[in-house]
Design a protein around this motif. Structure first.
Motif, PDB file in Angstrom:
ATOM      1  N   GLU A  38     -72.934  20.791 -16.132  1.00 44.75           N
ATOM      2  CA  GLU A  38     -73.114  21.338 -14.793  1.00 44.75           C
ATOM      3  C   GLU A  38     -72.076  22.411 -14.507  1.00 44.75           C
ATOM      4  O   GLU A  38     -70.979  22.406 -15.082  1.00 44.75           O
ATOM      5  CB  GLU A  38     -72.963  20.230 -13.745  1.00 44.75           C
ATOM      6  CG  GLU A  38     -73.953  19.097 -13.871  1.00 44.75           C
ATOM      7  CD  GLU A  38     -73.292  17.746 -13.844  1.00 44.75           C
ATOM      8  OE1 GLU A  38     -73.950  16.763 -13.477  1.00 44.75           O
ATOM      9  OE2 GLU A  38     -72.112  17.666 -14.202  1.00 44.75           O
ATOM     10  N   SER A  45     -75.836  24.733 -11.297  1.00 39.82           N
ATOM     11  CA  SER A  45     -76.669  24.879 -12.485  1.00 39.82           C
ATOM     12  C   SER A  45     -76.391  23.718 -13.430  1.00 39.82           C
ATOM     13  O   SER A  45     -75.276  23.184 -13.457  1.00 39.82           O
ATOM     14  CB  SER A  45     -76.367  26.192 -13.211  1.00 39.82           C
ATOM     15  OG  SER A  45     -76.604  27.302 -12.396  1.00 39.82           O
ATOM     16  N   CYS A  46     -77.401  23.346 -14.193  1.00 40.51           N
ATOM     17  CA  CYS A  46     -77.235  22.288 -15.182  1.00 40.51           C
ATOM     18  C   CYS A  46     -78.103  22.622 -16.385  1.00 40.51           C
ATOM     19  O   CYS A  46     -79.323  22.767 -16.249  1.00 40.51           O
ATOM     20  CB  CYS A  46     -77.639  20.944 -14.596  1.00 40.51           C
ATOM     21  SG  CYS A  46     -77.718  19.593 -15.802  1.00 40.51           S
ATOM     22  N   MET A  89     -86.268  16.598 -13.841  1.00 39.60           N
ATOM     23  CA  MET A  89     -84.849  16.919 -13.745  1.00 39.60           C
ATOM     24  C   MET A  89     -84.472  16.823 -12.275  1.00 39.60           C
ATOM     25  O   MET A  89     -85.305  17.065 -11.390  1.00 39.60           O
ATOM     26  CB  MET A  89     -84.541  18.316 -14.270  1.00 39.60           C
ATOM     27  CG  MET A  89     -84.921  18.513 -15.730  1.00 39.60           C
ATOM     28  SD  MET A  89     -84.399  20.112 -16.393  1.00 39.60           S
ATOM     29  CE  MET A  89     -82.653  19.772 -16.744  1.00 39.60           C
ATOM     30  N   TRP A 139     -81.034  16.299  -9.120  1.00 44.94           N
ATOM     31  CA  TRP A 139     -79.641  16.268  -8.690  1.00 44.94           C
ATOM     32  C   TRP A 139     -79.423  15.043  -7.810  1.00 44.94           C
ATOM     33  O   TRP A 139     -80.235  14.750  -6.915  1.00 44.94           O
ATOM     34  CB  TRP A 139     -79.291  17.523  -7.902  1.00 44.94           C
ATOM     35  CG  TRP A 139     -79.273  18.758  -8.739  1.00 44.94           C
ATOM     36  CD1 TRP A 139     -80.292  19.628  -8.950  1.00 44.94           C
ATOM     37  CD2 TRP A 139     -78.161  19.245  -9.501  1.00 44.94           C
ATOM     38  NE1 TRP A 139     -79.896  20.634  -9.797  1.00 44.94           N
ATOM     39  CE2 TRP A 139     -78.591  20.427 -10.144  1.00 44.94           C
ATOM     40  CE3 TRP A 139     -76.838  18.814  -9.697  1.00 44.94           C
ATOM     41  CZ2 TRP A 139     -77.758  21.168 -10.969  1.00 44.94           C
ATOM     42  CZ3 TRP A 139     -76.022  19.548 -10.513  1.00 44.94           C
ATOM     43  CH2 TRP A 139     -76.479  20.716 -11.138  1.00 44.94           C
ATOM     44  N   ARG A 191     -86.234  25.124 -11.744  1.00 42.29           N
ATOM     45  CA  ARG A 191     -85.894  24.912 -13.150  1.00 42.29           C
ATOM     46  C   ARG A 191     -86.476  26.012 -14.021  1.00 42.29           C
ATOM     47  O   ARG A 191     -87.486  26.629 -13.679  1.00 42.29           O
ATOM     48  CB  ARG A 191     -86.343  23.533 -13.629  1.00 42.29           C
ATOM     49  CG  ARG A 191     -87.824  23.306 -13.641  1.00 42.29           C
ATOM     50  CD  ARG A 191     -88.161  21.836 -13.913  1.00 42.29           C
ATOM     51  NE  ARG A 191     -88.141  21.507 -15.336  1.00 42.29           N
ATOM     52  CZ  ARG A 191     -88.372  20.292 -15.825  1.00 42.29           C
ATOM     53  NH1 ARG A 191     -88.619  19.286 -14.983  1.00 42.29           N
ATOM     54  NH2 ARG A 191     -88.346  20.066 -17.127  1.00 42.29           N
ATOM     55  N   THR A 223     -82.958  24.176 -18.100  1.00 45.30           N
ATOM     56  CA  THR A 223     -81.958  24.301 -17.045  1.00 45.30           C
ATOM     57  C   THR A 223     -82.572  24.012 -15.683  1.00 45.30           C
ATOM     58  O   THR A 223     -83.716  24.400 -15.415  1.00 45.30           O
ATOM     59  CB  THR A 223     -81.355  25.711 -17.057  1.00 45.30           C
ATOM     60  OG1 THR A 223     -80.744  25.948 -18.331  1.00 45.30           O
ATOM     61  CG2 THR A 223     -80.302  25.867 -15.970  1.00 45.30           C
ATOM     62  N   TYR A 232     -81.577  24.118 -11.387  1.00 44.87           N
ATOM     63  CA  TYR A 232     -80.682  24.734 -10.416  1.00 44.87           C
ATOM     64  C   TYR A 232     -80.833  24.031  -9.067  1.00 44.87           C
ATOM     65  O   TYR A 232     -81.887  23.478  -8.747  1.00 44.87           O
ATOM     66  CB  TYR A 232     -81.020  26.207 -10.237  1.00 44.87           C
ATOM     67  CG  TYR A 232     -81.069  26.987 -11.516  1.00 44.87           C
ATOM     68  CD1 TYR A 232     -82.279  27.196 -12.190  1.00 44.87           C
ATOM     69  CD2 TYR A 232     -79.913  27.530 -12.078  1.00 44.87           C
ATOM     70  CE1 TYR A 232     -82.339  27.907 -13.371  1.00 44.87           C
ATOM     71  CE2 TYR A 232     -79.967  28.250 -13.266  1.00 44.87           C
ATOM     72  CZ  TYR A 232     -81.170  28.432 -13.904  1.00 44.87           C
ATOM     73  OH  TYR A 232     -81.222  29.126 -15.078  1.00 44.87           O
ATOM     74  N   TYR A 240     -71.668  15.980  -7.317  1.00 40.32           N
ATOM     75  CA  TYR A 240     -73.087  16.180  -7.601  1.00 40.32           C
ATOM     76  C   TYR A 240     -73.316  16.002  -9.104  1.00 40.32           C
ATOM     77  O   TYR A 240     -72.627  16.626  -9.926  1.00 40.32           O
ATOM     78  CB  TYR A 240     -73.521  17.569  -7.149  1.00 40.32           C
ATOM     79  CG  TYR A 240     -73.700  17.654  -5.655  1.00 40.32           C
ATOM     80  CD1 TYR A 240     -72.607  17.580  -4.796  1.00 40.32           C
ATOM     81  CD2 TYR A 240     -74.968  17.783  -5.085  1.00 40.32           C
ATOM     82  CE1 TYR A 240     -72.765  17.638  -3.416  1.00 40.32           C
ATOM     83  CE2 TYR A 240     -75.141  17.842  -3.717  1.00 40.32           C
ATOM     84  CZ  TYR A 240     -74.035  17.763  -2.887  1.00 40.32           C
ATOM     85  OH  TYR A 240     -74.199  17.816  -1.524  1.00 40.32           O
ATOM     86  N   CYS A 266     -76.127  15.961 -12.315  1.00 42.59           N
ATOM     87  CA  CYS A 266     -77.409  16.388 -12.850  1.00 42.59           C
ATOM     88  C   CYS A 266     -78.034  15.233 -13.647  1.00 42.59           C
ATOM     89  O   CYS A 266     -77.319  14.495 -14.339  1.00 42.59           O
ATOM     90  CB  CYS A 266     -77.190  17.587 -13.757  1.00 42.59           C
ATOM     91  SG  CYS A 266     -78.645  18.142 -14.655  1.00 42.59           S
ATOM     92  N   TRP A 307     -77.253  11.989 -18.010  1.00 41.53           N
ATOM     93  CA  TRP A 307     -76.491  12.419 -16.843  1.00 41.53           C
ATOM     94  C   TRP A 307     -75.414  13.422 -17.236  1.00 41.53           C
ATOM     95  O   TRP A 307     -74.821  13.332 -18.321  1.00 41.53           O
ATOM     96  CB  TRP A 307     -75.808  11.219 -16.184  1.00 41.53           C
ATOM     97  CG  TRP A 307     -76.775  10.248 -15.581  1.00 41.53           C
ATOM     98  CD1 TRP A 307     -77.368   9.190 -16.211  1.00 41.53           C
ATOM     99  CD2 TRP A 307     -77.282  10.259 -14.244  1.00 41.53           C
ATOM    100  NE1 TRP A 307     -78.205   8.533 -15.337  1.00 41.53           N
ATOM    101  CE2 TRP A 307     -78.176   9.170 -14.129  1.00 41.53           C
ATOM    102  CE3 TRP A 307     -77.075  11.085 -13.141  1.00 41.53           C
ATOM    103  CZ2 TRP A 307     -78.848   8.889 -12.939  1.00 41.53           C
ATOM    104  CZ3 TRP A 307     -77.747  10.794 -11.964  1.00 41.53           C
ATOM    105  CH2 TRP A 307     -78.623   9.717 -11.875  1.00 41.53           C
TER     106      TRP A 307
END
Length: 121
Positions: free
Chosen positions: A6, A21-22, A34, A36, A71, A77, A79, A93, A95, A111
Motif C-alpha cells: 500500500e 494505492s495497493c 479487492m 479497503w 481498480r 492494483t 485505489y 487502512y 488493503c 492483506w
C-alpha cells in the motif's frame, strides 16, 4: 508468494483529500474482489469499500459520497480516492485481495501491511 503493498497514507487537514494505492504482486492467477478496510485505535477492523473484478463496488455508509474505489485489473492494483476527509476517518487502512495463487480456483484472502491516515488540523 503474494504481496500487497500500500501507499498514499499521511496527514491531512479536515476537508482534504488523499489517494491510497495497493498493488498485488507474486504468483497470481486471478483476483476476485479487492477492497479497503480500516482500523481505528480501540475499534474493530471495518470494511470501507470493496470492488469486484467486473467493477461493482460497495461502500460503508459512513464514506458514501466521499470515497471512491477503483481498480486496474491489468496492474493488479486497487485505489481509494478519499475526499472531504473527517477526523473520524483517522485509522490504519488495510488493503485486501481475494485471489487464486494456486491455479486451481482456490480463493484466499491476502492483506497489506497497512498505511496510516490521520485527519487533523
Amino acid at each position: 508468494q503474494v504481496h500487497l503493498v500500500e501507499s498514499g497514507g499521511g496527514l491531512v487537514q479536515p476537508g482534504g483529500s488523499l489517494r491510497l494505492s495497493c498493488a498485488a504482486s507474486g504468483v497470481i492467477f486471478s483476483i476476485n474482489a479487492m477492497g479497503w478496510y480500516r482500523q481505528a485505535p480501540g475499534k474493530q477492523r471495518e470494511l470501507v469499500a470493496a470492488i469486484t473484478s467486473s467493477g461493482s463496488a460497495n461502500y460503508a455508509d459512513s464514506v458514501k459520497g466521499r470515497f471512491t474505489i477503483s481498480r486496474n485489473n491489468a496492474k493488479n492494483t486497487v485505489y481509494l480516492q478519499m475526499n472531504n476527509l473527517k477526523p473520524e476517518d483517522t485509522a490504519v487502512y488495510f488493503c485486501n485481495a481475494r485471489l487464486d495463487s494456486t491455479g486451481w480456483g482456490l480463493l484466499r484472502d491476502y492483506w497489506g501491511q497497512g498505511t496510516q491516515v490521520t485527519v487533523s488540523s
